[in-house]
Every structure is written in C-alpha cells, then in structure tokens.
Design an enzyme around this catalytic site. Structure first.
Site, PDB file in Angstrom:
ATOM      1  N   ASP A   1     -13.916 -47.912 -47.798  1.00 27.23           N
ATOM      2  CA  ASP A   1     -12.877 -48.803 -47.278  1.00 27.23           C
ATOM      3  C   ASP A   1     -13.059 -50.263 -47.702  1.00 27.23           C
ATOM      4  O   ASP A   1     -12.303 -51.131 -47.257  1.00 27.23           O
ATOM      5  CB  ASP A   1     -12.773 -48.688 -45.743  1.00 27.23           C
ATOM      6  CG  ASP A   1     -14.131 -48.595 -45.053  1.00 27.23           C
ATOM      7  OD1 ASP A   1     -15.164 -48.777 -45.729  1.00 27.23           O
ATOM      8  OD2 ASP A   1     -14.142 -48.331 -43.834  1.00 27.23           O
TER       9      ASP A   1
ATOM     10  N   ASP B   1     -20.057 -48.881 -46.711  1.00 31.33           N
ATOM     11  CA  ASP B   1     -18.799 -48.934 -45.958  1.00 31.33           C
ATOM     12  C   ASP B   1     -18.475 -50.399 -45.661  1.00 31.33           C
ATOM     13  O   ASP B   1     -19.375 -51.211 -45.485  1.00 31.33           O
ATOM     14  CB  ASP B   1     -18.969 -48.148 -44.655  1.00 31.33           C
ATOM     15  CG  ASP B   1     -17.660 -47.955 -43.903  1.00 31.33           C
ATOM     16  OD1 ASP B   1     -17.087 -46.856 -43.997  1.00 31.33           O
ATOM     17  OD2 ASP B   1     -17.221 -48.906 -43.212  1.00 31.33           O
TER      18      ASP B   1
ATOM     19  N   HIS C   1     -17.338 -51.688 -43.068  1.00 30.19           N
ATOM     20  CA  HIS C   1     -17.711 -52.059 -41.701  1.00 30.19           C
ATOM     21  C   HIS C   1     -19.227 -51.952 -41.533  1.00 30.19           C
ATOM     22  O   HIS C   1     -19.861 -51.089 -42.152  1.00 30.19           O
ATOM     23  CB  HIS C   1     -17.020 -51.139 -40.685  1.00 30.19           C
ATOM     24  CG  HIS C   1     -15.531 -51.156 -40.789  1.00 30.19           C
ATOM     25  ND1 HIS C   1     -14.830 -50.223 -41.525  1.00 30.19           N
ATOM     26  CD2 HIS C   1     -14.618 -52.018 -40.271  1.00 30.19           C
ATOM     27  CE1 HIS C   1     -13.532 -50.497 -41.453  1.00 30.19           C
ATOM     28  NE2 HIS C   1     -13.369 -51.580 -40.704  1.00 30.19           N
TER      29      HIS C   1
ATOM     30  N   HIS D   1     -21.078 -45.815 -36.818  1.00 33.14           N
ATOM     31  CA  HIS D   1     -20.884 -46.665 -35.621  1.00 33.14           C
ATOM     32  C   HIS D   1     -21.455 -46.027 -34.352  1.00 33.14           C
ATOM     33  O   HIS D   1     -21.543 -46.699 -33.320  1.00 33.14           O
ATOM     34  CB  HIS D   1     -19.398 -46.953 -35.397  1.00 33.14           C
ATOM     35  CG  HIS D   1     -18.760 -47.757 -36.494  1.00 33.14           C
ATOM     36  ND1 HIS D   1     -19.264 -48.968 -36.902  1.00 33.14           N
ATOM     37  CD2 HIS D   1     -17.673 -47.516 -37.279  1.00 33.14           C
ATOM     38  CE1 HIS D   1     -18.509 -49.439 -37.894  1.00 33.14           C
ATOM     39  NE2 HIS D   1     -17.542 -48.572 -38.137  1.00 33.14           N
TER      40      HIS D   1
HETATM   41 ZN   LIG Z   1     -15.490 -48.395 -42.379  1.00 32.50          ZN
END
Ligand SMILES: [Zn+2]
Length: 311
Positions: free
Chosen positions: A247, A163, A165, A126
């Site tokens: 995740d 991931d 996200h 991120h």
């Molecule tokens: Zn994540």
C-alpha cells in the site's frame, strides 16, 4: 529448491462487508496474477490451521478464546471501533492465516523450500498481543518468528515491514525480545500513529524509518540502503520474515507514498541478498496490506518473481 506459495480458499470467506478495503477480491487478484505461466515453477500449498499453542506464543490464551467466542453465526461483528470486522468465515481464515506462516517457516527452515510467499487474510502486523487492530486479528509474522525460534532453533529472527502503515503490533510484541529485530518503513503521520525513530525497543531491536506523504522511490531506497538493510545485517538473523504490504504504491487509496512495482522488485532483491549473506537465503514473506487491486496484483507478481529468481 523452489519458492513456496501458500494460500487457501478459506481466506475468501473472511467477509469484511461491502465497503471494506481489506476484501476477498484482493486475494482473487493475486491468485489471478500468479496463475500466469511464468509462475509455473512455484510450488503451491494450502495453508494449514495454526494450532492454539503455536498462536499462544504471541497471544495470551484469553485473547485467543475471546476471538473464538466472538465469531458470529451470521452477520458481521465489528471490533476495534470499526476497522476490524469478523464474519462467520473469519475464525477459519485467521487460523489458516497464522498457519500459512508456520508452514512456510517449517519448509524454509528445513531447506525444503528456498523461500516462501504467503497470500493470506486477515493480515497481521497491527494485531497486538491482546488487541485486534487495523484489520488484523492474530500477528501472523510474530507467530512465525516465535515458531522459527521454538521449533527450529533460530537464535535470532528479523522482520522487515515495507507496508505503508507502521506495524504497531509486531513492534509491541517484539519490543522486549533482543533476539527479534523489527525494522519498518512507513508513512508518518498515518494510522496507527506509532513508528517514530525514537521507538527503539528494549535493546535497540526496533528500527523505524518514517517517510513523509509525497515521498517515493528515492527516499524509500535510501531508507533501506542506509538504515534498514545494515540493521538486518548487524542482527545476523537465522531467518528473515517480510511483512509484505503493497500500500505504499502510488495508486493505493489509503496512503500517499509514491512507489512503483520496480521498487518492490528492488527491495525484494535487496532482502534476498541480505538473507543470502546471513542465513542461506531463508526468507518468508507474508502479505499485509495493498488495496488497489491492479497495483497489488502487479506488485505481488514482481515480488514473487524476485523470490523465484533468488536461486
Ligand atoms: Zn498497510
């Protein structure tokens, strides 16, 4: 040839506070899982500190200096509206987190290791060039990709991100670079909000496959078979870097994709197959998210087992 496993005790000193899901216990759980006898063939190394100039390939100097100055002598400092926390141990951890990827790239590109897994925190995908975001300070994968190009002459690098996200930071940093492919599966809508199919990069070098809440193994595998793996093959990278977040596991508290450990073993084997076709099997995997300790440690175990079985 072996699989290299890079980590460091300094990662345990990156204190994010009692309530925070991205916590030192994550790495303790991984360390415990990889201490099993079946991982005795892993070659273990301590993450070095990345040098400032290595980090500055992905981040401006003023951002590096801002983070260094932000380190508290005690207590916690919150960046990014609450998600991203730094403590007295964070700077050392952040330098070594980026350094793990540098070391892994050095060894894999020189043929000293077949592939590598870096158990690091803080995570990186991120982090944008000038902005900490979503538990991430430096973009470890982007720093590793630029290092493969600058220090080892890799013409093209592919980063694959499973991931749950979307890696907004890696996407933004890779966007203008045709030689860098970013390919991601992720839940949408979900933090950080980016990652639509329409986001394609400056030269089609961004490939996003959003998944919906409630999707699982079938949709995930279809995304890889029909879109992600073909895109990586077309890019013909000299190195594949994996943003390995766990995740999307069905037990994870931060998202709603229903993967199981077998899916992580499957995707790892698929990525190894493509790495064999494109670049002699050269693959560097870097930990991103994964917040249920049991799911995380079991998923990392099958991921690393697949890396060990690659040669
Ligand atoms: Zn994540």
């Amino acid at each position: 040839m072996s699989t290299l496993y890079i980590t460091h005790d300094a990662f345990l000193n990156h204190d994010t506070g009692e309530w925070h899901p991205e916590r030192p216990a994550r790495l303790r759980a991984i360390g415990q899982a990889l201490s099993d006898e079946k991982f005795q063939n892993l070659r273990r190394a301590e993450a070095p500190r990345a040098a400032r100039e290595q980090i500055l390939r992905a981040h401006p100097g003023r951002y590096f200096d801002f983070l260094e100055r932000s380190q508290p002598k005690d207590g916690l400092v919150v960046l990014d509206g609450g998600d991203t926390v730094i403590s007295p141990g964070t700077w050392e951890a952040a330098l070594r987190s980026a350094g793990a990827g540098i070391q892994a790239v050095d060894e894999v590109m020189q043929g000293l290791a077949a592939n590598a897994f870096c158990a690091v925190r803080p995570p990186g995908h991120h982090a944008e060039a000038q902005r900490a975001c979503g538990f991430c300070l430096f973009n470890n994968v982007a720093i590793a990709a630029f290092h493969a190009q600058a220090a080892h002459g890799a013409a093209r690098v592919a980063a694959v991100d499973f991931d749950v996200h979307h890696g907004n930071g890696t996407q933004a940093i890779f966007w203008p670079h045709a030689s860098l492919l970013y390919a991601s599966t992720h839940q949408m809508p979900l933090f950080p909000g980016t990652g639509s199919i329409a986001e394609r990069g400056g030269s089609g070098n961004i490939v996003n496959v959003p998944l919906k809440a409630g999707n699982g193994s079938a949709e995930f595998r279809e995304a890889y078979e029909s879109v992600i793996l073909p895109a990586v093959r077309r890019h013909a990278p000299g190195l594949i870097i994996v943003s390995a977040g766990f995740d999307a596991h069905r037990s994870d508290p931060l998202a709603s994709i229903n993967l199981a450990e077998e899916d992580y073993a499957w995707v790892t084997r698929k990525l190894i197959d493509v790495a064999r076709e494109c670049c002699g099997g050269r693959l560097v995997s870097m930990l991103e998210g994964g917040y249920d300790l049991t799911a995380l440690s079991r998923s990392v175990a099958v991921h690393v087992q697949a890396l060990l079985e690659a040669f």
